[in-house]
Design an enzyme around this catalytic site. Structure first.
Site, PDB file in Angstrom:
ATOM      1  CE  LYS A 152      12.339  29.603 -80.468  1.00 36.21           C
ATOM      2  NZ  LYS A 152      11.697  30.005 -79.182  1.00 36.21           N
ATOM      3  CG  PHE A 201       7.784  27.630 -70.737  1.00 37.76           C
ATOM      4  CD1 PHE A 201       8.888  27.243 -71.488  1.00 37.76           C
ATOM      5  CD2 PHE A 201       7.979  28.550 -69.716  1.00 37.76           C
ATOM      6  CE1 PHE A 201      10.161  27.751 -71.232  1.00 37.76           C
ATOM      7  CE2 PHE A 201       9.251  29.074 -69.446  1.00 37.76           C
ATOM      8  CZ  PHE A 201      10.338  28.662 -70.218  1.00 37.76           C
ATOM      9  NE  ARG A 260      19.536  36.478 -75.254  1.00 42.96           N
ATOM     10  CZ  ARG A 260      18.545  35.646 -74.930  1.00 42.96           C
ATOM     11  NH1 ARG A 260      18.394  34.494 -75.583  1.00 42.96           N
ATOM     12  NH2 ARG A 260      17.713  35.950 -73.956  1.00 42.96           N
ATOM     13  CB  THR A 266      11.114  35.899 -74.084  1.00 44.67           C
ATOM     14  OG1 THR A 266      12.488  35.860 -73.693  1.00 44.67           O
ATOM     15  CG2 THR A 266      10.569  34.487 -74.216  1.00 44.67           C
ATOM     16  NE  ARG A 293      12.074  35.555 -79.685  1.00 46.15           N
ATOM     17  CZ  ARG A 293      12.853  35.143 -78.683  1.00 46.15           C
ATOM     18  NH1 ARG A 293      13.229  35.993 -77.740  1.00 46.15           N
ATOM     19  NH2 ARG A 293      13.269  33.896 -78.630  1.00 46.15           N
ATOM     20  CG  ASN A 310       9.672  33.156 -79.100  1.00 48.15           C
ATOM     21  OD1 ASN A 310      10.050  32.138 -79.689  1.00 48.15           O
ATOM     22  ND2 ASN A 310      10.111  33.482 -77.900  1.00 48.15           N
ATOM     23  CG  HIS A 312      17.161  29.482 -79.601  1.00 51.20           C
ATOM     24  ND1 HIS A 312      16.894  29.455 -78.249  1.00 51.20           N
ATOM     25  CD2 HIS A 312      18.483  29.197 -79.743  1.00 51.20           C
ATOM     26  CE1 HIS A 312      18.022  29.154 -77.603  1.00 51.20           C
ATOM     27  NE2 HIS A 312      19.001  28.983 -78.478  1.00 51.20           N
TER      28      HIS A 312
HETATM   29  N1  UDP Z   1       8.663  30.294 -73.534  1.00 49.60           N
HETATM   30  C1  UDP Z   1       7.310  30.079 -73.312  1.00 49.60           C
HETATM   31  N2  UDP Z   1       6.711  30.680 -72.218  1.00 49.60           N
HETATM   32  C2  UDP Z   1       7.408  31.477 -71.352  1.00 49.60           C
HETATM   33  C3  UDP Z   1       8.780  31.683 -71.580  1.00 49.60           C
HETATM   34  C4  UDP Z   1       9.381  31.072 -72.670  1.00 49.60           C
HETATM   35  O1  UDP Z   1       6.654  29.364 -74.061  1.00 49.60           O
HETATM   36  O2  UDP Z   1       6.817  31.994 -70.391  1.00 49.60           O
HETATM   37  C5  UDP Z   1       9.313  29.656 -74.687  1.00 49.60           C
HETATM   38  C6  UDP Z   1       9.658  30.632 -75.819  1.00 49.60           C
HETATM   39  O3  UDP Z   1       9.497  29.945 -77.069  1.00 49.60           O
HETATM   40  C7  UDP Z   1      11.106  30.962 -75.522  1.00 49.60           C
HETATM   41  C8  UDP Z   1      11.627  29.603 -75.042  1.00 49.60           C
HETATM   42  O4  UDP Z   1      10.545  29.076 -74.267  1.00 49.60           O
HETATM   43  O5  UDP Z   1      11.773  31.463 -76.656  1.00 49.60           O
HETATM   44  C9  UDP Z   1      12.870  29.650 -74.177  1.00 49.60           C
HETATM   45  O6  UDP Z   1      12.634  30.551 -73.104  1.00 49.60           O
HETATM   46  P1  UDP Z   1      13.743  31.619 -72.690  1.00 49.60           P
HETATM   47  O7  UDP Z   1      13.329  32.199 -71.379  1.00 49.60           O
HETATM   48  O8  UDP Z   1      15.097  31.005 -72.765  1.00 49.60           O
HETATM   49  O9  UDP Z   1      13.575  32.769 -73.802  1.00 49.60           O
HETATM   50  P2  UDP Z   1      14.534  33.235 -75.002  1.00 49.60           P
HETATM   51  O10 UDP Z   1      15.955  33.076 -74.541  1.00 49.60           O
HETATM   52  O11 UDP Z   1      14.201  32.388 -76.189  1.00 49.60           O
HETATM   53  O12 UDP Z   1      14.163  34.673 -75.230  1.00 49.60           O
HETATM   54 MG    MG Z   2      16.865  31.332 -73.810  1.00 48.31          MG
END
Ligand code: UDP
Ligand code: MG
Length: 138
Positions: free
Chosen positions: A9, A57, A85, A91, A102, A112, A115
């Site tokens: 990112k 968000f 992952r 996350t 992360r 974070n 992705h």
């Molecule tokens: N995100 C955020 N606030 C939240 C949850 C997610 O800003 O409460 C952002 C974060 O950058 C995250 C992305 O949205 O990586 C996608 O969210 P997801 O739940 O899919 O998390 P990931 O799969 O990336 O762990």
């Molecule tokens: Mg995701």
């Protein structure tokens, strides 16, 4: 062999840790199948994260993902989706296991660093969002 999409990112690119992140994937047995550095418009970021359109968000995330260049990477290997992952971590960096990307580098739940696709269906959508058939057919 399974394929997945990872994204370094804008925060990860700004920290100049592209190599460090790719190296962590490689050290865990994943191979780089395709890679490129691009910059998304806000509309493109919103399209990519369309599954989150109802989440509070969504706007902020789309601003963040379009604030500067990203690196999109197709990773290939056994259980590539789950493995990627696991290397990335939870996350929220505060919840991420030690030695995950992360935990080591992320500043917040939004910023974070990286992705990773979360299922075979999302991996297929996300890889085809960024790469043509010619770029990934090897
Ligand atoms: N995100 C955020 N606030 C939240 C949850 C997610 O800003 O409460 C952002 C974060 O950058 C995250 C992305 O949205 O990586 C996608 O969210 P997801 O739940 O899919 O998390 P990931 O799969 O990336 O762990
Ligand atoms: Mg995701």
């Amino acid at each position: 062999m399974e394929k997945t999409l990872a994204i370094i990112k804008p925060d990860g690119v700004k920290k100049n840790i592209i190599g460090e992140i790719i190296s962590r994937f490689e050290k865990n047995g994943l191979m780089v199948s395709a890679i490129k550095k691009i910059t998304l418009s806000k509309e493109e970021a919103k399209d990519f994260y369309i599954v989150h359109e109802e989440r509070p968000f969504y706007e902020s995330l789309s601003d963040f993902m379009s604030e500067g260049p990203i690196v999109v990477v197709v990773l290939e290997g056994e259980n590539a989706i789950t493995k990627t992952r696991k290397i990335i971590g939870a996350t929220n960096p505060a919840d991420a296991d030690p030695s995950t990307i992360r935990r080591d580098f992320a500043e917040s739940i939004e910023r974070n660093i990286v992705h990773g696709s979360d299922s075979p269906e999302s991996a297929a959508f996300e890889i085809s969002y960024f790469f043509s058939e010619m770029e990934i057919r090897h």
